[in-house]
Motif scaffolding. Structure first.
Motif, PDB file in Angstrom:
ATOM      1  N   VAL A  44       0.485  -7.258  -8.318  1.00 30.63           N
ATOM      2  CA  VAL A  44       1.577  -6.481  -7.732  1.00 30.63           C
ATOM      3  C   VAL A  44       2.242  -5.669  -8.838  1.00 30.63           C
ATOM      4  N   PRO A  47       7.631  -2.245  -9.076  1.00 32.10           N
ATOM      5  CA  PRO A  47       8.040  -0.952  -8.512  1.00 32.10           C
ATOM      6  C   PRO A  47       9.174  -0.279  -9.272  1.00 32.10           C
ATOM      7  N   ARG A 101       0.128   1.019 -14.739  1.00 29.18           N
ATOM      8  CA  ARG A 101       1.303   0.379 -14.173  1.00 29.18           C
ATOM      9  C   ARG A 101       1.428  -1.048 -14.696  1.00 29.18           C
ATOM     10  N   MET A 134      -1.914  -4.157   4.744  1.00 24.68           N
ATOM     11  CA  MET A 134      -0.649  -4.173   4.031  1.00 24.68           C
ATOM     12  C   MET A 134      -0.236  -5.606   3.704  1.00 24.68           C
ATOM     13  N   ALA A 179       8.629  -3.831  -0.495  1.00 26.78           N
ATOM     14  CA  ALA A 179       7.651  -3.623  -1.572  1.00 26.78           C
ATOM     15  C   ALA A 179       6.223  -3.803  -1.060  1.00 26.78           C
ATOM     16  N   MET A 180       6.031  -3.617   0.240  1.00 22.48           N
ATOM     17  CA  MET A 180       4.680  -3.738   0.801  1.00 22.48           C
ATOM     18  C   MET A 180       3.739  -2.737   0.133  1.00 22.48           C
ATOM     19  N   GLN A 181       2.491  -3.151  -0.022  1.00 20.09           N
ATOM     20  CA  GLN A 181       1.499  -2.304  -0.676  1.00 20.09           C
ATOM     21  C   GLN A 181       0.156  -2.469   0.016  1.00 20.09           C
ATOM     22  N   PRO A 182      -0.705  -1.426  -0.058  1.00 13.84           N
ATOM     23  CA  PRO A 182      -2.029  -1.549   0.547  1.00 13.84           C
ATOM     24  C   PRO A 182      -2.962  -2.388  -0.322  1.00 13.84           C
TER      25      PRO A 182
END
Length: 243
Positions: A44, A47, A101, A134, A179-182
């Motif tokens: 993760v 962000p 990142r 997601m 903070a959802m992400q694919p």
């Protein structure tokens, strides 16, 4: 792996709705797999930490197609994209950017359905139908300020969901829906399953919670609305909490 029963405190949504003795998490008895409600480990990105742009710096000696010197610069969306030197490991299109990142491997909850996709148009356009899902990352609540954790546990923020991890039931966590992400469904090297998933009742409540997060309102006939209002009346509302 069979999730251990969680001991939920009295000022939690889970206790109020009758999950004190279990029923929130369950084992994936039909096989460990990617499915809605599954809890897994994945990378993760942070962000709040700015990304850095990668580019190939001028070589110190004769050009080598298999090696490159890397230079990191601050990423600015309005700046002209940097096109790296022609190094295979850094191949990119003129309309792409290579970013680095910072992040960490965390627990994450699969929150969306595994939708079907049409046939792949062509090898060159496989990105159009890359199967995605997601996931919402989970954060260690022990590192958060106690007053904020209290209000999250009492279901006062649509973007935060307090929970006890089934893999470490004595360590509360906060699931960040904002903070959802694919996640690429076929990249199995990027995930590690815990063997736990949300129960059907917990998924029903998650549906209401996702609607609250996305729209700002809670269905007034839902258990979430009743718990949200009851916990607010019992424990009050701290400054900055959502209605």
């Amino acid at each position: 792996m069979s999730p251990e029963p969680a001991n939920y405190p009295e000022d939690s949504l889970q206790d109020l709705l009758g999950f004190r003795g279990g029923g929130w998490w369950e084992e994936q008895v039909d096989g460990i797999k990617l499915e809605r409600g599954a809890l897994l480990w994945t990378f993760v990105p942070h962000p709040h930490v700015a990304a850095l742009e990668l580019e190939a710096a001028p070589p110190a000696g004769p050009p080598d197609p298999e090696r490159a010197r890397i230079r990191l610069t601050a990423h600015e969306l309005g700046a002209r994209p940097v096109v790296s030197a022609p190094v295979p490991a850094l191949a990119q299109r003129v309309d792409e950017r290579l970013l680095a990142r910072r992040g960490a491997v965390r627990l994450a909850l699969v929150v969306s359905h595994l939708h079907g996709y049409p046939p792949q148009p062509s090898e060159a356009r496989r990105w159009m139908t890359a199967p995605l899902v997601m996931v919402a990352p989970c954060f260690d609540a022990a590192r958060w300020p106690a007053p904020l954790v209290d209000s999250v546990r009492r279901a006062q923020h649509p973007q935060y969901l307090w929970e006890r991890s089934p893999v470490a039931p004595h360590e509360p966590m906060i699931i960040r829906l904002d903070a959802m992400q694919p996640l690429h469904r076929e990249d199995r090297a990027a995930v590690r399953f815990t063997g736990a998933r949300l129960s059907g009742d917990a998924l029903d409540l998650l549906d209401d919670w996702l609607a609250w997060f996305l729209t700002g309102s809670i269905a007034e006939d839902s258990d979430l609305y009743a718990a949200h209002r009851t916990l607010r009346e019992l424990y009050g509302v701290a400054s900055g909490e959502d209605g």
